[in-house]
Write an enzyme that holds these catalytic residues in place. Sequence first.
Site, PDB file in Angstrom:
ATOM      1  N   ASN A 124       0.834  -1.210   0.000  1.00 40.59           N
ATOM      2  CA  ASN A 124       0.000   0.000   0.000  1.00 40.59           C
ATOM      3  C   ASN A 124       0.863   1.252   0.000  1.00 40.59           C
ATOM      4  O   ASN A 124       0.504   2.259  -0.599  1.00 40.59           O
ATOM      5  CB  ASN A 124      -0.982   0.001   1.179  1.00 40.59           C
ATOM      6  N   MET A 139       0.930  -3.020  12.004  1.00 39.97           N
ATOM      7  CA  MET A 139       0.281  -4.013  12.853  1.00 39.97           C
ATOM      8  C   MET A 139       0.369  -3.692  14.345  1.00 39.97           C
ATOM      9  O   MET A 139       0.663  -4.553  15.163  1.00 39.97           O
ATOM     10  CB  MET A 139       0.856  -5.407  12.561  1.00 39.97           C
ATOM     11  N   ARG A 140       0.113  -2.448  14.673  1.00 41.76           N
ATOM     12  CA  ARG A 140       0.049  -2.011  16.070  1.00 41.76           C
ATOM     13  C   ARG A 140      -1.183  -1.139  16.238  1.00 41.76           C
ATOM     14  O   ARG A 140      -1.605  -0.474  15.295  1.00 41.76           O
ATOM     15  CB  ARG A 140       1.285  -1.171  16.441  1.00 41.76           C
ATOM     16  N   HIS A 151      -8.419  -1.133   5.922  1.00 42.68           N
ATOM     17  CA  HIS A 151      -8.774  -2.420   6.521  1.00 42.68           C
ATOM     18  C   HIS A 151      -9.365  -3.328   5.449  1.00 42.68           C
ATOM     19  O   HIS A 151     -10.203  -2.882   4.658  1.00 42.68           O
ATOM     20  CB  HIS A 151      -9.785  -2.204   7.655  1.00 42.68           C
TER      21      HIS A 151
END
Length: 188
Positions: free
Chosen positions: A20, A92-93, A111
């Site tokens: 992305n 990923m936090r 998402h």
Amino acid sequence: MVTLSSKLKVAVFISGRGSNLKALIKSSKLKKSKYQVSLVLSNKLNAKGLDFAKKNKIKNYFIEKKLSTFENKALRLIKINKIKIICLAGFMRILSSNFIKKAGIPILNIHPSLLPKLKGLNTHERAIKAKYKFSGCTVHHVNEKLDSGKIIIQKKIKILKSDNPKTLAKKILKLEHIAYAEALEKII
């Protein structure tokens, strides 16, 4: 005409391969784009997206995995680099509410589901198991609750009987690459 100096400065937070991130950079290089990716931050040293940022001469940093350390250093870098929007792209936090407040600028996330359905992880497996007819991706504002901020844009795709979590993930990732840039341009 939009000049490089008039483009809004964006920071992208990553944890992995950065597909992305690549799509956002590619889109930012279009003449009509209203933003430029000026900073890339990762909480993982070996995130491939850092290499892509280096190749594109974009300031990039690995910041220690501990969340409080990451957030404090990120806030400093955002201020120093005059960042106006943060994009989470495979980061990923979960950012703390303290970080969100202190940043004081829009934070976006992408998402891989049609929110509010399937918040959290393993969305493709869950969509297939639930026998949903459609899935897709959502770009939304980040708030204190997981995957719950105001929706900016969604892209939808039909789930085929032949789809499995891997094939569905691949199709949705292509949608993500389009949706993120569109959402960013939309809020600027």
